[in-house]
Write an enzyme that holds these catalytic residues in place. Structure first.
Site, PDB file in Angstrom:
ATOM      1  N   LYS A  58      19.881  -6.381  13.505  1.00  0.00           N
ATOM      2  CA  LYS A  58      19.936  -7.656  12.980  1.00  0.00           C
ATOM      3  C   LYS A  58      20.899  -8.277  12.799  1.00  0.00           C
ATOM      4  CE  LYS A  58      14.799  -8.850  12.121  1.00  0.00           C
ATOM      5  NZ  LYS A  58      13.883  -9.563  10.796  1.00  0.00           N
ATOM      6  N   LYS A  67      11.030  -2.808  20.527  1.00  0.00           N
ATOM      7  CA  LYS A  67      10.065  -2.923  19.832  1.00  0.00           C
ATOM      8  C   LYS A  67       9.739  -4.398  20.634  1.00  0.00           C
ATOM      9  CE  LYS A  67      10.237  -5.066  15.879  1.00  0.00           C
ATOM     10  NZ  LYS A  67      10.039  -5.404  14.135  1.00  0.00           N
ATOM     11  N   LYS A 102       8.453 -10.959  17.489  1.00  0.00           N
ATOM     12  CA  LYS A 102       7.977 -12.520  18.161  1.00  0.00           C
ATOM     13  C   LYS A 102       9.764 -13.160  18.034  1.00  0.00           C
ATOM     14  CE  LYS A 102       5.751 -12.556  13.524  1.00  0.00           C
ATOM     15  NZ  LYS A 102       6.363 -11.699  12.137  1.00  0.00           N
TER      16      LYS A 102
END
Ligand code: AMP
Ligand code: TRP
Length: 340
Positions: free
Chosen positions: A117, A200, A203
């Site tokens: 991230k 993956k 959202k």
């Protein structure tokens, strides 16, 4: 140290950082529902985790309700499970601080999700994003939870939770926190992006076409599966044949999880089928399973007062479990608290 037995108890949570995806449904919510009744179950909308990256305040409140609506519409029952949002129970943040003082910087540095991230921007991300796994450990251990159903991406964080519990127990010479088990099983532990089978489904991915949202209508679902990336080969005869075909494997796993089957059973049924046949069948199945859920989510979102009342009641029940455990933790650590 004496061995303590802990009452079997499930805890899990989802961040309200964007709309719920099919990955959240199959990797988490559907399994949360399956564990209801078998053990005590506590499911949280982890809003304090969402703010580790910027959230628009009005949108955060809306998303918190939407995740709660997703829980309820999928079959989580406030009479069988405790359903609440994390910030309504301040003990999460309090135990999180204590765990910041138990966890080691070296442990945090090994967290692959943080590395992914933060990327090359690690100096600029929030301190909260870095400390997040220790708040997650607090979420779990505040309830002495023994089982945590999560998708594959959270495995390392549950292992860190065990490390924190073990170090706390060791440092204070008490068998106080359980060593929580991650529950990661079934065909849908890592649902992948529809446009790139090596990433993956999330959202926050760039394009809406790469994910199925739980609120997508039938046309959108059909369109997204139709445009999903695949390879030119038909479905193989055996599971082995999916080995180097991430996109094909993903669609088979989605089908299996939606239909409560194993991937093997799906392959047996569709061996040799082309995408022209398999994709529309998959889309129909997804619509059949998701449309009653999205209709109920829309109904609930029309009347947020009902959601808010359920969350408020859940928070009260959660506080009743959490507060004595936090009180004992303070006592063990040696923090002086006013009597009473
Ligand atoms: P998050 O949306 O990151 O808060 O994730 C909430 C839960 O959904 C966690 O248990 C995740 O492991 C699970 N989850 C999220 N995305 C996926 C995915 N693509 N496949 C399987 N599980 C997922
Ligand atoms: N970190 C989890 C995720 O990103 C969400 C989460 C927070 C969680 N606290 C938790 C999951 C406790 C299970 C248990 O998906």
């Amino acid at each position: 140290m004496t061995e303590t037995t802990f009452t079997p108890r499930v805890f899990s949570g989802i961040k309200p950082s964007g709309g719920l995806t099919l990955g959240n449904y199959l990797g988490a919510i559907k399994r949360f529902v399956g564990m209801q009744g078998a053990m005590e179950t506590i499911y949280c909308v982890v809003d304090l985790h969402a703010i580790t990256v910027w959230q628009d305040p009005a949108e955060l409140r809306n998303m918190t309700r939407e995740v709660a609506a997703g829980y309820l519409a999928s079959g989580l029952d406030p009479d069988k499970s405790i359903l609440f949002n994390q910030s309504a129970v301040p003990a999460h943040a309090e135990l999180g601080w204590i765990f910041n003082c138990v966890a080691r910087v070296g442990w945090m540095n090994r967290m692959t999700q943080f590395k992914d991230k933060a990327g090359s921007n690690a100096e600029k991300v929030s301190l909260g994003l870095y400390a997040y796994p220790s708040l997650m450990a607090a979420d779990i251990l505040l309830y002495h939870a023994t089982h945590v159903p999560v998708g594959d991406d959270q495995k390392q964080h549950v292992e860190l939770t065990r490390d924190i519990a073990a170090k706390f127990n060791h440092d204070f010479k008490r068998d106080f926190f359980p060593l929580t088990e991650p529950v990661i099983e079934g065909p849908a532990m890592r649902i992948m992006n529809l446009r790139d089978g090596t990433k993956k489904m999330s959202k926050s991915g760039e394009s809406d076409m790469e994910r199925i949202n739980m609120t997508d209508d039938a046309d959108k679902i059909a369109k997204k599966f139709k445009k999903a990336k695949t390879d030119p080969e038909p479905l193989p005869e055996t599971l082995e044949g999916l080995k180097d075909r991430p996109e094909a494997r993903n669609l088979v796993e989605i089908y299996a999880a939606l239909n409560d089957q194993t991937s093997e059973a799906v392959i047996t049924e569709y061996a040799g089928a082309g995408w022209g046949k398999f994709k529309p069948t998959l889309a129909d199945l997804a619509v059949e399973k998701l449309s009653p859920i999205s209709a109920e989510m829309a109904r609930l979102m029309d009347d947020p007062a009902e959601i808010d009342a359920i969350l408020a009641k859940g928070a009260e029940k959660a506080r009743a479990v959490a507060e004595p455990i936090l009180k004992d933790t303070y006592e063990i650590v040696g923090l002086l608290r006013p009597a009473g």
